[in-house]
Scaffold this active site. Sequence first.
Site, PDB file in Angstrom:
ATOM      1  N   TRP A 152       0.800  -1.220   0.000  1.00  0.00           N
ATOM      2  CA  TRP A 152       0.000   0.000   0.000  1.00  0.00           C
ATOM      3  C   TRP A 152       0.834   1.272   0.000  1.00  0.00           C
ATOM      4  O   TRP A 152       0.328   2.348  -0.308  1.00  0.00           O
ATOM      5  CB  TRP A 152      -0.929   0.031   1.220  1.00  0.00           C
ATOM      6  N   LYS A 176      -2.410  -8.881  -7.379  1.00  0.00           N
ATOM      7  CA  LYS A 176      -3.175  -8.660  -6.150  1.00  0.00           C
ATOM      8  C   LYS A 176      -2.623  -7.420  -5.450  1.00  0.00           C
ATOM      9  O   LYS A 176      -1.562  -7.461  -4.840  1.00  0.00           O
ATOM     10  CB  LYS A 176      -3.080  -9.859  -5.202  1.00  0.00           C
ATOM     11  N   GLU A 251      10.925  -8.538  -2.004  1.00  0.00           N
ATOM     12  CA  GLU A 251      11.479  -7.282  -1.499  1.00  0.00           C
ATOM     13  C   GLU A 251      10.816  -7.044  -0.156  1.00  0.00           C
ATOM     14  O   GLU A 251       9.630  -6.716  -0.085  1.00  0.00           O
ATOM     15  CB  GLU A 251      11.211  -6.145  -2.484  1.00  0.00           C
ATOM     16  N   CYS A 285      10.230   1.397   2.802  1.00  0.00           N
ATOM     17  CA  CYS A 285      11.133   0.336   3.255  1.00  0.00           C
ATOM     18  C   CYS A 285      12.594   0.766   3.241  1.00  0.00           C
ATOM     19  O   CYS A 285      13.434   0.113   3.854  1.00  0.00           O
ATOM     20  CB  CYS A 285      10.946  -0.916   2.395  1.00  0.00           C
ATOM     21  N   GLU A 384      11.796  -1.840  12.400  1.00  0.00           N
ATOM     22  CA  GLU A 384      11.381  -0.863  11.401  1.00  0.00           C
ATOM     23  C   GLU A 384      10.158  -0.105  11.929  1.00  0.00           C
ATOM     24  O   GLU A 384       9.097  -0.690  12.103  1.00  0.00           O
ATOM     25  CB  GLU A 384      11.053  -1.585  10.092  1.00  0.00           C
TER      26      GLU A 384
END
Length: 480
Positions: A152, A176, A251, A285, A384
């Site tokens: 997203w 998807k 990833e 990321c 993270e």
Amino acid sequence: MIDTLVQSIFINGKWQNAETDKTTTVYNPATLEPVAEVADGGEDETNKAIAAASTAFSTWSELTGRKRSKILYKAHQLMLEETDRLAKLLTSEQGKPLKEAKGEIKGAANFLLWYAEEASRSYGEWIPSSIKSKRMLVMPQPVGVVGAITPWNFPASMITRKIAPALAAGCTVVLKPAPETPLSAIEIVKILERAGMPNGVVNLVTGDAEAIGNAMLTNKDVRLITFTGSTKVGKYLMRESAEHVKKLSLELGGHAPIIVFDDADLEKAANLSLASKFRNNGQTCICANRLYVHESVKDKFTKILTEKVKQLKIGSGLDEGTDLGPLINEQASIKVQAHLDDAVEKGAQIICGGTKWDGELNGYFYQPTVLSGITDDMLVMNEETFGPIIPIQPFSDEAAVINKANDTDYGLAAYIFTEKTNRAISVSEKLDYGIVGVNDVFPAVAEAPFGGVKQSGIGKEGGHYGMEEFLERKFVSMGI
């Protein structure tokens, strides 16, 4: 205004609703207002999409690269023509500032352009034979049907970064998108449809993420799964794909350090650290998660950075001048607060920010936050955050800070700021990451490889390396 009801399942060239007629609501994370209703598809729709892709593969894969490239060129052109409309749609469902959304749409179009060019550059090889009566040939051939699962946080560019090389290589695709951001995916598929993509080559299923993903895993006709998302889900895909020995391109998560050396241009380092950390409100990321600053310049750097952070404007991404939009959902806001509470409990000092934003909007906003007094046992230094918190820790020894930067299971991106060429090269070599930025925090471009090491993933996206993920190398041995 965006239509309330949107047909969001595309199978074999036809738009449709879910077979159950179930829908899910897409919300604007800035206002929590509904943006659209989309189809809530699942296993049945996914298997039909896979069947359509499998049937289309035989003809699509036999086209010349040049013919495939014409469609990708056209899609690139159409996407650029609609940049403004697509950017507004993206901001409405994802929340990022409109200026960032426009940049993402242009970046997404660049992947279509790059792989339109690469479609005709898939080379084989003649192998000099050690046996007089043999001739040996290596032929590149497309893998087959690809299941593409996208996140997203970049709902447009993550799609084209995956499906453009797949299509260029001759593969067919079942896509998807993330349940939070299906609208950008719908528009990209419509663009490919308008560009002349044959029926069945690209298929789209929105809805139940687990059901759709499991159908991709269990259906033997899916030969490769390409995924961007959490390391936890990536590990699940690796385990479950073993049954059919599927190829994977993953990833996954990151925990990017920035190292600011004593010879760095501090103004440049502060500007780029700010841009990295607070891009998409820290929801990337490869954004800065840990900031190590040499002790001799730490106070000066922190002052420069903090002054810039205080000037950031929070608000709806659709408003002029907004720098920080909302977090994607309540869970994201809870995680940011948990990381902050943990840091403060363990001795961190809040230099600025440190609370939710109490503006007039109802969305998931959080003030950009700078922390000092950081210790290695804090969550912000080990996980993270995916939000607008930047912890600053001083260092004095180069070898020690490199060890700290590498002391993580992740290895996606790392950054250094230095004006010394020798240091730039030697430190880049020692950092255990798939991507290193030297005085640069925006390394992701269509023409270069993107991917991590360790638990940040396997495979590369971007550049000619990106198309290799979707090709098999067939060896042909001929006796003469």
